[in-house]
Write a protein that holds these residues in place. Structure first.
Motif, PDB file in Angstrom:
ATOM      1  N   PHE A  14      -1.285  14.995  19.727  1.00  0.00           N
ATOM      2  CA  PHE A  14       0.070  14.441  19.610  1.00  0.00           C
ATOM      3  C   PHE A  14       0.716  14.256  20.980  1.00  0.00           C
ATOM      4  O   PHE A  14       1.200  13.169  21.311  1.00  0.00           O
ATOM      5  CB  PHE A  14       0.930  15.358  18.735  1.00  0.00           C
ATOM      6  N   GLY A  15       0.727  15.316  21.787  1.00  0.00           N
ATOM      7  CA  GLY A  15       1.395  15.237  23.078  1.00  0.00           C
ATOM      8  C   GLY A  15       0.632  14.438  24.114  1.00  0.00           C
ATOM      9  O   GLY A  15       1.229  13.737  24.933  1.00  0.00           O
ATOM     10  N   GLY A  16      -0.709  14.527  24.079  1.00  0.00           N
ATOM     11  CA  GLY A  16      -1.509  13.906  25.124  1.00  0.00           C
ATOM     12  C   GLY A  16      -1.891  12.468  24.860  1.00  0.00           C
ATOM     13  O   GLY A  16      -2.186  11.722  25.804  1.00  0.00           O
ATOM     14  N   VAL A  17      -1.923  12.041  23.584  1.00  0.00           N
ATOM     15  CA  VAL A  17      -2.376  10.688  23.266  1.00  0.00           C
ATOM     16  C   VAL A  17      -1.354   9.918  22.434  1.00  0.00           C
ATOM     17  O   VAL A  17      -0.892   8.840  22.827  1.00  0.00           O
ATOM     18  CB  VAL A  17      -3.737  10.724  22.523  1.00  0.00           C
ATOM     19  N   PHE A  18      -0.988  10.464  21.265  1.00  0.00           N
ATOM     20  CA  PHE A  18      -0.113   9.721  20.360  1.00  0.00           C
ATOM     21  C   PHE A  18       1.217   9.384  21.018  1.00  0.00           C
ATOM     22  O   PHE A  18       1.681   8.235  20.955  1.00  0.00           O
ATOM     23  CB  PHE A  18       0.121  10.524  19.078  1.00  0.00           C
TER      24      PHE A  18
END
Length: 740
Positions: A14-18
């Motif tokens: 969630f934090g690194g890609v989305f």
């Protein structure tokens, strides 16, 4: 512990890609330009534009997911994936342009934020550059502190975007009218606009799918997070854009949608949230680019493609933040801000992004079609046809947006590719080159095996029995001359002795041959066998070397320089002849011997002597191959000045005219320029030695000796050539025709 092995802060899906992907896709185009797309193209075509754009980015995402789940992804995102698949040339070219595109994008988003800010607070308009510089500094500071801090800031920005969209949705639902929707279903283009221009206006909005992949070195599980996070962002933003197209078309007339860039602000329940959303969208995009660009440069610099960039490969702190690269990115962005309007270079930035996506699709396509066993992606929802469609789609979109900038960007990428290729930068990682070559070779061999053989397609596939080749380089050199550009040359060595004792030496001798081939710049393959007896080793090589239609059809070996070797030589050529291979025995007097073994060349074997190429004709049995080999030798640039002569000795003058005509007809039908020379003599040996005394090389036919007649055979052939320094003795196994 090396710097690369130290632990660093890792982020989840969630934090690194989305989050970075979603924030980059939901940018200023959504807030400031999407209403114009809907107003001019109409709701139906606006939905078509969104679907077409999302189709291309979805195909690219599927390729990205497949290739990312097939390898241990380190830092560098698209650069890392492309370079490890398509090789150092493509990777290096993409590393340069993708980094610059990301770095300049920081300036573009900062200027976009500043334009929105001064548009809202007009009193600050005269301080445009100062505001843009302050925003650039703030973006730089957030990223310089570390990705962890930046990710937290992006969570806050994502919340603002969500609130802005909620405000718009509430206002749109309350003012939606089906009558307005019916009027807006079809296009209302302004002069000079069309479906394609609207597509070009919208498409850059969906090119943020690499924002997560650029963080690959900071992810806990890149092969899992990149597919899930990127696909999630693509799907969520697709739903948002499709719903926006529907709601915008049902709330305001097309004239308002076209003329009012802030139409979403007018529709929303709380207009201030749309203003905040515009600020958040531009700021988040700037943060995403400021985070991604240094990581691309850091990974690129660590690969040492350009030595001068290695300074930027270092990481800082326990999390190995690319702070040196971040400083350079800030400087590039600030220079672009000071230059002002980025509209002139914005199109080529988009093109660089599109080339990156296209090459990523191409890399996945090649990974799949080469059927490399190492290609085992855990992401299963991608086929080579999907990747190929993504490649074609990216290329089509580039030319659809602007064919001039598309052509310019392709020229830039091509220039970088050939520059790196020219510098012969050697990669330290495996790529697809060998896999692609292997697959092409495999397919070609299978096809060759199925083709019916025809003498027209005869080519010299020569197995040269040269030993280690260093002591008898003339054999390898003549093999090279007879095959260069036409056939295949293998340089072979038989190691005699017990295979149990010499098995380890075999690799050593093969490496010796490889070193010789590299030093002499030959187009050749090494072949080494271990056998108890020389004859058994030769037999094994002749029978087993090669594959399919590429098995040797000719064996090149040295003519013995003393009678003591005549028996073993005779048995060898007899064996080769029985195995159905043609024979070339090279008699070369330019090297010396000690105790019966060649020790070195007295003359440079590459020196082409002055004189003619003399073919002594005695009929077609060996003559066809002799004349063809003379032609192949003459095709080498170094031999072009050496004329071909076809000679024949006759007993009386009456036969001269007829034989001359026969040779001229033979030369014409064979399409080989050759000068006929008829010698009247009752002593063939004397005729050969006198007439060819000044020849560069003499070609004679022979028949293998009968068993126990090797010494007489050797003496007879020696009497024919006397002191001629360079002679090719030919025994043809057939398989070719001069007239073919």
């Amino acid at each position: 512990m090396s710097q690369e092995d130290q632990p660093r802060m890792k982020f989840g899906t969630f934090g690194g890609v989305f989050t970075p992907c979603t924030l980059t896709i939901l940018g200023v185009i959504m807030f400031l330009r999407f209403g114009q797309v809907v107003g001019q193209a109409g709701v139906l075509y606006a939905i078509l534009i969104v679907l077409a754009s999302k189709t291309i980015t979805t195909l690219t995402t599927l390729s990205l997911s497949a290739i990312a789940s097939n390898t241990r992804v380190k830092g560098g995102g698209a650069y890392y994936l492309i370079s490890r698949s398509l090789g150092v040339e493509f990777g290096g070219a993409i590393g340069v342009v993708f980094y610059l595109a990301q770095a300049i994008s920081v300036a573009m988003y900062v200027i976009g934020f500043t334009e929105a800010f001064v548009g809202t607070f007009s009193a600050w308009e005269s301080h445009f550059v100062i505001i843009a510089t302050l925003i650039n500094v703030a973006t730089f500071v957030c990223v310089y502190i570390g990705a962890g801090w930046t990710i937290k800031v992006q969570y806050f920005i994502l919340a603002i975007l969500g609130a802005a969209l909620a405000s718009f949705y509430l206002g749109a639902f309350s003012s939606f009218e089906f009558g307005i929707m019916r009027e807006n279903l079809m296009p209302h283009y302004d002069a000079g606009e069309s479906l394609f221009t609207m597509f070009a206006l919208f498409f850059p909005a969906v090119t943020g799918i690499m924002a997560g992949a650029n963080m690959s070195g900071d992810l806990k599980n890149p092969s899992r997070s990149i597919p899930k996070g990127t696909l999630g962002a693509v799907i969520v933003t697709a739903v948002i854009y499709l719903s926006l197209a529907f709601l915008l078309g049902g709330t305001r007339p097309h004239a308002d949608l076209i003329d009012n860039n802030l139409i979403m602000k007018n529709i929303s329940v709380w207009p201030v949230l749309i203003t905040a959303g515009v600020f958040a969208a531009t700021l988040s995009s700037a943060l995403g680019s400021m985070m991604g660009a240094p990581r691309i440069l850091q990974a690129f610099a660590r690969d040492d493609i350009f030595k001068r960039l290695s300074f930027f490969g270092a990481g800082s702190g326990s999390s190995r933040e690319p702070r040196r690269a971040t400083v350079l990115t800030f400087v590039i962005a600030q220079i672009c801000i000071l230059l002002g309007d980025l509209n002139a270079i914005a199109p080529i930035i988009t093109m660089f992004f599109m080339i990156t996506y296209g090459l990523l699709n191409l890399a996945t396509f090649y990974e799949a079609i080469t059927k490399n066993p190492s290609y085992r992606p855990t992401f299963r929802y991608c086929h080579w046809s999907v990747s190929l469609a993504g490649t074609v789609g990216c290329l089509a979109v580039m030319f659809l947006i602007n064919w001039i900038w598309a052509s310019a960007s392709i020229v830039v990428i091509s220039g970088l590719y050939w520059f790196i290729h020219y510098r012969e930068v050697e990669s330290r990682w495996g790529d697809l080159h060998s896999g692609m070559v292997f697959e092409r070779a495999r397919q070609s061999l299978l096809k060759l095996e199925q083709e019916a053989y025809h003498p027209k397609n005869w080519r010299p596939i020569i197995l040269t029995l040269s030993g280690t080749a260093w002591n008898r380089p003339h054999l390898a050199v003549y093999g090279h001359w007879l095959t260069a550009g036409h056939g295949i040359l293998s340089i072979a060595h038989v190691v005699t002795g017990d295979i149990e004792e010499h098995a380890e030496r075999r690799e050593k001798f093969e490496n010796t041959l490889r070193a010789f081939i590299a030093k002499e710049e030959l187009l050749a393959f090494p072949a080494v066998v271990v056998s108890e007896y020389l004859s058994d080793g030769v037999e094994a090589l002749v029978q087993c070397h090669g594959i399919g239609g590429l098995r040797p059809n000719t064996v090149l070996l040295g003519w013995p320089n003393n009678p003591q070797k005549s028996e073993s030589f005779g048995s060898t050529v007899r064996l080769v002849s029985r195995l159905g291979r043609s024979i070339i025995a090279l008699r070369f007097l330019g090297y010396r011997e000690e105790e019966g073994e060649p020790t070195g060349s007295m003359v440079d074997p590459w020196d082409v002597p002055i004189g003619t190429i003399d073919v002594w004709w005695r009929g077609r049995r060996n003559g066809s191959l002799m004349l063809l080999l003379a032609h192949l030798l003459h095709q080498n640039p170094a031999w072009r000045r050496n004329r071909i002569r076809v000679l024949r000795a006759v007993a009386n003058d009456e036969a001269v005219e007829e034989v001359t005509r026969h040779i001229e007809e033979l030369s014409a039908s064979a399409r080989i320029a050759a000068e006929p020379v008829i010698v009247v003599s009752s002593d063939p040996a004397q005729a050969i030695q006198q007439t060819s005394a000044e020849a560069a090389v003499v070609i004679l036919g022979f028949e293998p000796p009968e068993e126990s007649a090797e010494a007489a055979f050797f003496a007879r052939m020696e009497s024919f050539v006397g002191d001629l320094p360079r002679v090719l003795f030919i025994e043809s196994a057939g398989g070719m025709e001069l007239e073919s």
